[in-house]
Write a protein that holds these residues in place. Structure first.
Motif, PDB file in Angstrom:
ATOM      1  N   THR A 107       0.838  -1.194   0.000  1.00 54.20           N
ATOM      2  CA  THR A 107       0.000   0.000   0.000  1.00 54.20           C
ATOM      3  C   THR A 107       0.869   1.238   0.000  1.00 54.20           C
ATOM      4  OG1 THR A 107      -0.115   0.299   2.401  1.00 54.20           O
ATOM      5  CG2 THR A 107      -1.807  -1.106   1.382  1.00 54.20           C
ATOM      6  N   SER A 108       0.292   2.311  -0.487  1.00 53.24           N
ATOM      7  CA  SER A 108       0.831   3.635  -0.232  1.00 53.24           C
ATOM      8  C   SER A 108       0.520   3.941   1.223  1.00 53.24           C
ATOM      9  CB  SER A 108       0.145   4.665  -1.132  1.00 53.24           C
ATOM     10  OG  SER A 108       0.423   4.398  -2.483  1.00 53.24           O
ATOM     11  N   GLY A 109       1.148   4.952   1.770  1.00 51.68           N
ATOM     12  CA  GLY A 109       0.857   5.331   3.146  1.00 51.68           C
ATOM     13  C   GLY A 109      -0.601   5.697   3.312  1.00 51.68           C
ATOM     14  N   GLN A 110      -1.227   5.141   4.330  1.00 53.53           N
ATOM     15  CA  GLN A 110      -2.640   5.400   4.613  1.00 53.53           C
ATOM     16  C   GLN A 110      -2.751   6.213   5.891  1.00 53.53           C
ATOM     17  OE1 GLN A 110      -5.237   4.288   2.485  1.00 53.53           O
ATOM     18  NE2 GLN A 110      -3.452   3.877   1.196  1.00 53.53           N
ATOM     19  N   LEU A 111      -3.597   7.225   5.859  1.00 53.96           N
ATOM     20  CA  LEU A 111      -3.792   8.112   7.000  1.00 53.96           C
ATOM     21  C   LEU A 111      -5.005   7.680   7.821  1.00 53.96           C
ATOM     22  CD1 LEU A 111      -3.200  11.545   5.208  1.00 53.96           C
ATOM     23  CD2 LEU A 111      -1.543  10.148   6.480  1.00 53.96           C
ATOM     24  N   PRO A 112      -5.141   8.177   9.040  1.00 53.48           N
ATOM     25  CA  PRO A 112      -6.296   7.833   9.878  1.00 53.48           C
ATOM     26  C   PRO A 112      -7.518   8.683   9.515  1.00 53.48           C
ATOM     27  CG  PRO A 112      -4.815   9.220  11.124  1.00 53.48           C
ATOM     28  CD  PRO A 112      -4.141   8.943   9.806  1.00 53.48           C
ATOM     29  N   LEU A 113      -8.043   8.414   8.326  1.00 52.16           N
ATOM     30  CA  LEU A 113      -9.208   9.140   7.821  1.00 52.16           C
ATOM     31  C   LEU A 113     -10.473   8.330   8.033  1.00 52.16           C
ATOM     32  CD1 LEU A 113      -7.620  10.203   4.418  1.00 52.16           C
ATOM     33  CD2 LEU A 113      -8.225  11.773   6.267  1.00 52.16           C
ATOM     34  N   VAL A 114     -11.514   8.986   8.492  1.00 54.46           N
ATOM     35  CA  VAL A 114     -12.851   8.407   8.574  1.00 54.46           C
ATOM     36  C   VAL A 114     -13.780   9.382   7.868  1.00 54.46           C
ATOM     37  CG1 VAL A 114     -14.747   7.747  10.105  1.00 54.46           C
ATOM     38  CG2 VAL A 114     -12.390   7.190  10.736  1.00 54.46           C
ATOM     39  N   ASP A 115     -14.497   8.888   6.881  1.00 56.35           N
ATOM     40  CA  ASP A 115     -15.379   9.732   6.077  1.00 56.35           C
ATOM     41  C   ASP A 115     -14.631  10.938   5.515  1.00 56.35           C
ATOM     42  OD1 ASP A 115     -17.559   8.018   6.570  1.00 56.35           O
ATOM     43  OD2 ASP A 115     -18.044   9.082   8.429  1.00 56.35           O
ATOM     44  N   GLY A 116     -13.385  10.721   5.099  1.00 60.97           N
ATOM     45  CA  GLY A 116     -12.596  11.761   4.464  1.00 60.97           C
ATOM     46  C   GLY A 116     -11.963  12.777   5.393  1.00 60.97           C
ATOM     47  N   LYS A 117     -12.094  12.573   6.724  1.00 64.66           N
ATOM     48  CA  LYS A 117     -11.542  13.530   7.684  1.00 64.66           C
ATOM     49  C   LYS A 117     -10.602  12.823   8.646  1.00 64.66           C
ATOM     50  CE  LYS A 117     -15.568  16.459   7.448  1.00 64.66           C
ATOM     51  NZ  LYS A 117     -16.701  17.048   8.089  1.00 64.66           N
ATOM     52  N   LEU A 118      -9.497  13.494   8.982  1.00 61.61           N
ATOM     53  CA  LEU A 118      -8.568  12.940   9.969  1.00 61.61           C
ATOM     54  C   LEU A 118      -9.250  12.846  11.327  1.00 61.61           C
ATOM     55  CD1 LEU A 118      -5.293  14.862   9.093  1.00 61.61           C
ATOM     56  CD2 LEU A 118      -5.699  12.407   8.830  1.00 61.61           C
ATOM     57  N   ILE A 119      -9.001  11.762  12.053  1.00 68.59           N
ATOM     58  CA  ILE A 119      -9.590  11.620  13.386  1.00 68.59           C
ATOM     59  C   ILE A 119      -8.784  12.375  14.434  1.00 68.59           C
ATOM     60  CG2 ILE A 119     -10.689   9.427  12.809  1.00 68.59           C
ATOM     61  CD1 ILE A 119      -8.496   8.122  14.652  1.00 68.59           C
ATOM     62  N   ALA A 120      -7.565  12.785  14.074  1.00 67.26           N
ATOM     63  CA  ALA A 120      -6.708  13.566  14.974  1.00 67.26           C
ATOM     64  C   ALA A 120      -5.666  14.264  14.120  1.00 67.26           C
ATOM     65  CB  ALA A 120      -6.020  12.664  16.001  1.00 67.26           C
ATOM     66  N   THR A 121      -5.101  15.332  14.644  1.00 68.54           N
ATOM     67  CA  THR A 121      -3.990  16.016  13.984  1.00 68.54           C
ATOM     68  C   THR A 121      -2.943  16.368  15.038  1.00 68.54           C
ATOM     69  OG1 THR A 121      -5.058  18.180  14.222  1.00 68.54           O
ATOM     70  CG2 THR A 121      -5.398  17.024  12.123  1.00 68.54           C
ATOM     71  N   GLY A 122      -1.730  16.549  14.587  1.00 70.18           N
ATOM     72  CA  GLY A 122      -0.663  16.972  15.476  1.00 70.18           C
ATOM     73  C   GLY A 122       0.339  15.878  15.756  1.00 70.18           C
ATOM     74  N   LYS A 123       1.224  16.183  16.677  1.00 67.22           N
ATOM     75  CA  LYS A 123       2.337  15.294  16.992  1.00 67.22           C
ATOM     76  C   LYS A 123       2.121  14.546  18.308  1.00 67.22           C
ATOM     77  CE  LYS A 123       5.813  18.043  14.580  1.00 67.22           C
ATOM     78  NZ  LYS A 123       4.845  18.454  13.625  1.00 67.22           N
ATOM     79  N   LEU A 124       2.585  13.299  18.321  1.00 63.88           N
ATOM     80  CA  LEU A 124       2.602  12.528  19.560  1.00 63.88           C
ATOM     81  C   LEU A 124       3.628  13.154  20.490  1.00 63.88           C
ATOM     82  CD1 LEU A 124       0.900   9.871  20.026  1.00 63.88           C
ATOM     83  CD2 LEU A 124       1.064  10.604  17.667  1.00 63.88           C
ATOM     84  N   GLY A 125       3.286  13.200  21.753  1.00 64.20           N
ATOM     85  CA  GLY A 125       4.163  13.814  22.728  1.00 64.20           C
ATOM     86  C   GLY A 125       3.941  15.306  22.855  1.00 64.20           C
ATOM     87  N   ALA A 126       3.000  15.831  22.090  1.00 61.82           N
ATOM     88  CA  ALA A 126       2.637  17.254  22.172  1.00 61.82           C
ATOM     89  C   ALA A 126       1.111  17.331  22.168  1.00 61.82           C
ATOM     90  CB  ALA A 126       3.257  18.050  21.025  1.00 61.82           C
ATOM     91  N   ALA A 127       0.500  17.536  21.012  1.00 60.68           N
ATOM     92  CA  ALA A 127      -0.947  17.705  20.922  1.00 60.68           C
ATOM     93  C   ALA A 127      -1.734  16.400  20.956  1.00 60.68           C
ATOM     94  CB  ALA A 127      -1.298  18.474  19.636  1.00 60.68           C
TER      95      ALA A 127
END
Length: 152
Positions: A36-56
């Protein structure tokens, strides 16, 4: 038990395959392998979270995001394979984790993807090699991105 039955028993449904964000395909078959190409955590075309681990983003949210991204990757390989029951085994999982410079718990975040593979494909066929890689930023400010390689 066939994969579809295992998924149904666990209440797991494959989402529609996410349309590429740029000039690539979601998954590609070569011989008996599908990547696969890289897959993002999208549900219904929207990210379920944004930002960096260890911060936001909390570790628990990162684990959930890795699970969602991995499910999107399974959907992409299933589409390329002609159905999820055509997948013989998971070979490799790569989880990229958008990380604050001091964050070092990428393996825990990546477990969200790995544990999903075991749930869907069983312990034997879901066992895989894995890399959990900390990166400075991912597309759309996603907290994780997941790639799969499977055998069909």
């Amino acid at each position: 038990m066939v994969i579809r039955q295992r998924m149904a028993a666990a209440g797991i449904e494959l989402p529609p395959v996410t349309a590429p964000l740029a000039s690539y395909v979601p998954a590609l078959r070569s011989g008996d392998l599908i990547w696969t190409s890289g897959q993002l955590p999208l549900v219904d075309g929207k990210l379920i979270a944004t930002g960096k681990l260890g911060a936001a983003v909390a570790v628990s949210d990162g684990v959930r995001a890795a699970r969602v991204a991995a499910l999107n990757a399974v959907a992409a390989v299933a589409q390329e394979a002609g159905g999820v029951d055509s997948i013989l085994r998971v070979v490799r999982v790569v989880v990229y984790v958008a990380s604050h410079p001091e964050f070092v718990d990428q393996p825990t975040v990546a477990n969200g993807a790995s544990e999903l593979m075991a749930e869907i494909f069983g312990q034997e066929h879901g066992a895989h090699v894995r890399s959990a890689v900390g990166v400075s930023v991912l597309p759309l400010d996603a907290p994780v991105e997941v790639e799969l390689m499977v055998e069909v």
